[in-house]
Write a protein that holds these residues in place. Structure first.
Motif, PDB file in Angstrom:
ATOM      1  N   LEU A 190      -3.329   3.005   8.867  1.00 18.77           N
ATOM      2  CA  LEU A 190      -3.764   1.678   9.308  1.00 18.77           C
ATOM      3  C   LEU A 190      -3.137   1.250  10.629  1.00 18.77           C
ATOM      4  O   LEU A 190      -3.745   0.495  11.396  1.00 18.77           O
ATOM      5  CB  LEU A 190      -3.418   0.634   8.242  1.00 18.77           C
ATOM      6  N   ILE A 191      -1.934   1.715  10.918  1.00 17.93           N
ATOM      7  CA  ILE A 191      -1.185   1.205  12.069  1.00 17.93           C
ATOM      8  C   ILE A 191      -1.934   1.357  13.395  1.00 17.93           C
ATOM      9  O   ILE A 191      -1.995   0.402  14.182  1.00 17.93           O
ATOM     10  CB  ILE A 191       0.219   1.837  12.131  1.00 17.93           C
ATOM     11  N   PRO A 192      -2.533   2.515  13.715  1.00 21.62           N
ATOM     12  CA  PRO A 192      -3.268   2.597  14.996  1.00 21.62           C
ATOM     13  C   PRO A 192      -4.370   1.550  15.113  1.00 21.62           C
ATOM     14  O   PRO A 192      -4.580   0.985  16.192  1.00 21.62           O
ATOM     15  CB  PRO A 192      -3.844   4.021  14.979  1.00 21.62           C
ATOM     16  N   SER A 193      -5.047   1.266  14.001  1.00 23.42           N
ATOM     17  CA  SER A 193      -6.108   0.257  14.056  1.00 23.42           C
ATOM     18  C   SER A 193      -5.520  -1.131  14.257  1.00 23.42           C
ATOM     19  O   SER A 193      -6.117  -1.968  14.951  1.00 23.42           O
ATOM     20  CB  SER A 193      -6.960   0.295  12.782  1.00 23.42           C
ATOM     21  N   TYR A 194      -4.362  -1.399  13.679  1.00 24.93           N
ATOM     22  CA  TYR A 194      -3.697  -2.685  13.892  1.00 24.93           C
ATOM     23  C   TYR A 194      -3.322  -2.861  15.368  1.00 24.93           C
ATOM     24  O   TYR A 194      -3.493  -3.942  15.942  1.00 24.93           O
ATOM     25  CB  TYR A 194      -2.449  -2.794  13.031  1.00 24.93           C
ATOM     26  N   LEU A 195      -2.819  -1.801  15.976  1.00 30.31           N
ATOM     27  CA  LEU A 195      -2.460  -1.867  17.389  1.00 30.31           C
ATOM     28  C   LEU A 195      -3.695  -2.131  18.246  1.00 30.31           C
ATOM     29  O   LEU A 195      -3.665  -2.956  19.167  1.00 30.31           O
ATOM     30  CB  LEU A 195      -1.775  -0.571  17.820  1.00 30.31           C
ATOM     31  N   LYS A 196      -4.784  -1.439  17.940  1.00 31.16           N
ATOM     32  CA  LYS A 196      -6.017  -1.627  18.712  1.00 31.16           C
ATOM     33  C   LYS A 196      -6.569  -3.033  18.530  1.00 31.16           C
ATOM     34  O   LYS A 196      -7.069  -3.635  19.489  1.00 31.16           O
ATOM     35  CB  LYS A 196      -7.051  -0.580  18.291  1.00 31.16           C
ATOM     36  N   GLN A 197      -6.469  -3.564  17.325  1.00 33.84           N
ATOM     37  CA  GLN A 197      -6.926  -4.931  17.087  1.00 33.84           C
ATOM     38  C   GLN A 197      -6.165  -5.924  17.967  1.00 33.84           C
ATOM     39  O   GLN A 197      -6.757  -6.846  18.542  1.00 33.84           O
ATOM     40  CB  GLN A 197      -6.732  -5.305  15.618  1.00 33.84           C
ATOM     41  N   GLU A 198      -4.872  -5.713  18.083  1.00 35.14           N
ATOM     42  CA  GLU A 198      -4.066  -6.633  18.883  1.00 35.14           C
ATOM     43  C   GLU A 198      -4.357  -6.462  20.371  1.00 35.14           C
ATOM     44  O   GLU A 198      -4.431  -7.443  21.116  1.00 35.14           O
ATOM     45  CB  GLU A 198      -2.583  -6.425  18.584  1.00 35.14           C
ATOM     46  N   LEU A 199      -4.554  -5.235  20.811  1.00 29.26           N
ATOM     47  CA  LEU A 199      -4.913  -5.003  22.218  1.00 29.26           C
ATOM     48  C   LEU A 199      -6.287  -5.606  22.529  1.00 29.26           C
ATOM     49  O   LEU A 199      -6.479  -6.188  23.600  1.00 29.26           O
ATOM     50  CB  LEU A 199      -4.904  -3.507  22.526  1.00 29.26           C
ATOM     51  N   ASP A 200      -7.220  -5.480  21.595  1.00 32.61           N
ATOM     52  CA  ASP A 200      -8.529  -6.116  21.774  1.00 32.61           C
ATOM     53  C   ASP A 200      -8.375  -7.623  21.896  1.00 32.61           C
ATOM     54  O   ASP A 200      -9.017  -8.252  22.745  1.00 32.61           O
ATOM     55  CB  ASP A 200      -9.448  -5.789  20.594  1.00 32.61           C
ATOM     56  N   ARG A 201      -7.538  -8.185  21.049  1.00 34.36           N
ATOM     57  CA  ARG A 201      -7.340  -9.642  21.068  1.00 34.36           C
ATOM     58  C   ARG A 201      -6.767 -10.104  22.396  1.00 34.36           C
ATOM     59  O   ARG A 201      -7.085 -11.203  22.904  1.00 34.36           O
ATOM     60  CB  ARG A 201      -6.413 -10.040  19.931  1.00 34.36           C
ATOM     61  N   LEU A 202      -5.919  -9.250  23.010  1.00 38.03           N
ATOM     62  CA  LEU A 202      -5.307  -9.587  24.288  1.00 38.03           C
ATOM     63  C   LEU A 202      -6.192  -9.212  25.495  1.00 38.03           C
ATOM     64  O   LEU A 202      -5.806  -9.452  26.637  1.00 38.03           O
ATOM     65  CB  LEU A 202      -3.950  -8.882  24.428  1.00 38.03           C
ATOM     66  N   GLY A 203      -7.352  -8.610  25.202  1.00 35.85           N
ATOM     67  CA  GLY A 203      -8.257  -8.235  26.281  1.00 35.85           C
ATOM     68  C   GLY A 203      -7.775  -7.051  27.088  1.00 35.85           C
ATOM     69  O   GLY A 203      -8.102  -6.918  28.286  1.00 35.85           O
ATOM     70  N   ILE A 204      -7.025  -6.166  26.449  1.00 37.97           N
ATOM     71  CA  ILE A 204      -6.471  -5.002  27.133  1.00 37.97           C
ATOM     72  C   ILE A 204      -7.301  -3.762  26.773  1.00 37.97           C
ATOM     73  O   ILE A 204      -7.514  -3.458  25.602  1.00 37.97           O
ATOM     74  CB  ILE A 204      -4.988  -4.787  26.762  1.00 37.97           C
ATOM     75  N   ILE A 205      -7.737  -3.047  27.798  1.00 39.46           N
ATOM     76  CA  ILE A 205      -8.530  -1.832  27.616  1.00 39.46           C
ATOM     77  C   ILE A 205      -7.594  -0.649  27.398  1.00 39.46           C
ATOM     78  O   ILE A 205      -6.619  -0.467  28.118  1.00 39.46           O
ATOM     79  CB  ILE A 205      -9.434  -1.574  28.836  1.00 39.46           C
ATOM     80  N   TYR A 206      -7.907   0.167  26.389  1.00 43.43           N
ATOM     81  CA  TYR A 206      -7.085   1.332  26.089  1.00 43.43           C
ATOM     82  C   TYR A 206      -7.990   2.550  25.958  1.00 43.43           C
ATOM     83  O   TYR A 206      -9.188   2.443  25.739  1.00 43.43           O
ATOM     84  CB  TYR A 206      -6.292   1.104  24.796  1.00 43.43           C
ATOM     85  N   GLY A 207      -7.401   3.716  26.042  1.00 42.39           N
ATOM     86  CA  GLY A 207      -8.188   4.928  25.867  1.00 42.39           C
ATOM     87  C   GLY A 207      -8.049   5.873  27.064  1.00 42.39           C
ATOM     88  O   GLY A 207      -7.280   5.632  27.971  1.00 42.39           O
TER      89      GLY A 207
ATOM     90  N   VAL B 222       0.856  -1.190   0.000  1.00 43.81           N
ATOM     91  CA  VAL B 222       0.000   0.000   0.000  1.00 43.81           C
ATOM     92  C   VAL B 222       0.886   1.232   0.000  1.00 43.81           C
ATOM     93  O   VAL B 222       2.093   1.143   0.256  1.00 43.81           O
ATOM     94  CB  VAL B 222      -0.933   0.033   1.241  1.00 43.81           C
ATOM     95  N   GLY B 223       0.304   2.373  -0.299  1.00 41.29           N
ATOM     96  CA  GLY B 223       1.052   3.616  -0.181  1.00 41.29           C
ATOM     97  C   GLY B 223       1.455   3.853   1.267  1.00 41.29           C
ATOM     98  O   GLY B 223       0.739   3.436   2.196  1.00 41.29           O
ATOM     99  N   LEU B 224       2.585   4.492   1.482  1.00 41.28           N
ATOM    100  CA  LEU B 224       3.080   4.718   2.834  1.00 41.28           C
ATOM    101  C   LEU B 224       2.051   5.429   3.708  1.00 41.28           C
ATOM    102  O   LEU B 224       1.849   5.061   4.876  1.00 41.28           O
ATOM    103  CB  LEU B 224       4.376   5.538   2.786  1.00 41.28           C
ATOM    104  N   TYR B 225       1.386   6.435   3.174  1.00 39.75           N
ATOM    105  CA  TYR B 225       0.459   7.210   4.002  1.00 39.75           C
ATOM    106  C   TYR B 225      -0.770   6.392   4.359  1.00 39.75           C
ATOM    107  O   TYR B 225      -1.356   6.583   5.424  1.00 39.75           O
ATOM    108  CB  TYR B 225       0.101   8.512   3.289  1.00 39.75           C
ATOM    109  N   GLU B 226      -1.153   5.464   3.488  1.00 36.52           N
ATOM    110  CA  GLU B 226      -2.244   4.559   3.831  1.00 36.52           C
ATOM    111  C   GLU B 226      -1.822   3.647   4.971  1.00 36.52           C
ATOM    112  O   GLU B 226      -2.590   3.399   5.909  1.00 36.52           O
ATOM    113  CB  GLU B 226      -2.657   3.731   2.619  1.00 36.52           C
ATOM    114  N   LEU B 227      -0.587   3.143   4.915  1.00 34.43           N
ATOM    115  CA  LEU B 227      -0.091   2.289   5.996  1.00 34.43           C
ATOM    116  C   LEU B 227      -0.081   3.048   7.318  1.00 34.43           C
ATOM    117  O   LEU B 227      -0.509   2.512   8.351  1.00 34.43           O
ATOM    118  CB  LEU B 227       1.316   1.793   5.675  1.00 34.43           C
ATOM    119  N   LYS B 228       0.342   4.288   7.298  1.00 33.88           N
ATOM    120  CA  LYS B 228       0.402   5.063   8.545  1.00 33.88           C
ATOM    121  C   LYS B 228      -0.985   5.257   9.154  1.00 33.88           C
ATOM    122  O   LYS B 228      -1.138   5.311  10.381  1.00 33.88           O
ATOM    123  CB  LYS B 228       1.075   6.415   8.277  1.00 33.88           C
TER     124      LYS B 228
END
Length: 230
Positions: A213-230, A205-211
């Protein structure tokens, strides 16, 4: 521009026991000398590679480094005005190392370092840490090559730049959960034997598209681990 991403895409080799895979590859092209990278703390210097007039930046996102949640690695391919590779570099723990000169000056028959079809530079990903190097032999310069994957696994928990965690805030206790999760699930002993990593075209993907996407990837992994963020 994405067409050039495929045309010159580096070939990556990863350890046979590597627990992580490249999730997305961001791509950006720079045609002016002495400009700053949009995703790495560096300024390009075309004069290091005679004839270079543009550089292709490949930014590799993985959910984990063996020592933390979040990883972003880089390879740079320099081209001359005929579209021929004039140089290449790989990221190495916050810095970058020349790969092209090693490729051209190495007479060793066991490095497997080459340029395929005049357009694809091969790189080796450091086990667990994913620094991009011209040869596995160079990995031994890193003192924690093996200990980072075992005794020192997970030690940094969530470790991402501020731009990606603006609305992600976790407690020390939850960060310790990440530490333990990495250590318990991903610790390994590198084999130092490497297989080619297949990256499908849809993962570029274009670099700016990746940038974005990254916060959502992090949140997906935290959700998977059952960790509350915010």
């Amino acid at each position: 521009m994405i067409e050039d991403a495929f045309k010159y895409s580096p070939i990556i080799f990863m350890d046979k026991k590597e627990p992580f895979r490249i999730r997305k590859v961001g791509f950006c092209e720079y045609t002016e000398n002495r400009v700053k990278s949009s995703s790495f703390n560096r300024i390009f210097d075309f004069e290091n590679f005679p004839g270079a007039c543009r550089v292709l930046e490949y930014t590799y996102y993985l959910d984990y480094d063996i020592q933390h949640l979040y990883d972003l690695e880089h390879i740079w391919v320099y081209l001359n005005d005929k579209g021929i590779i004039a140089g290449a570099e790989g990221s190495f723990h916050g810095r970058f190392l020349n790969a092209y000169r090693f490729i051209n000056e190495s007479n060793s028959s066991d490095t497997n370092v080459t340029i395929l079809n005049d357009s694809h530079v091969s790189f080796y990903s450091q086990p667990g840490k994913h620094a991009m190097l011209a040869s596995p032999k160079l990995m031994y310069l890193y003192s924690e090559l093996f200990s980072s994957c075992d005794r020192l696994a997970g030690i940094h928990g969530l470790d991402a730049p501020d731009e990606y965690v603006k609305d992600i805030h976790i407690s020390e206790a939850d960060n310790e959960k990440i530490v333990n999760y990495i250590r318990e699930n991903y610790s390994f002993t590198p084999s130092m034997e490497f297989d080619r990593c297949e990256i499908v075209p849809g993962n570029y993907v274009g670099l700016y598209e990746l940038k974005k996407l990254i916060p959502s990837y992090l949140k997906q992994e935290l959700d998977r681990l059952g960790i509350i963020y915010g």
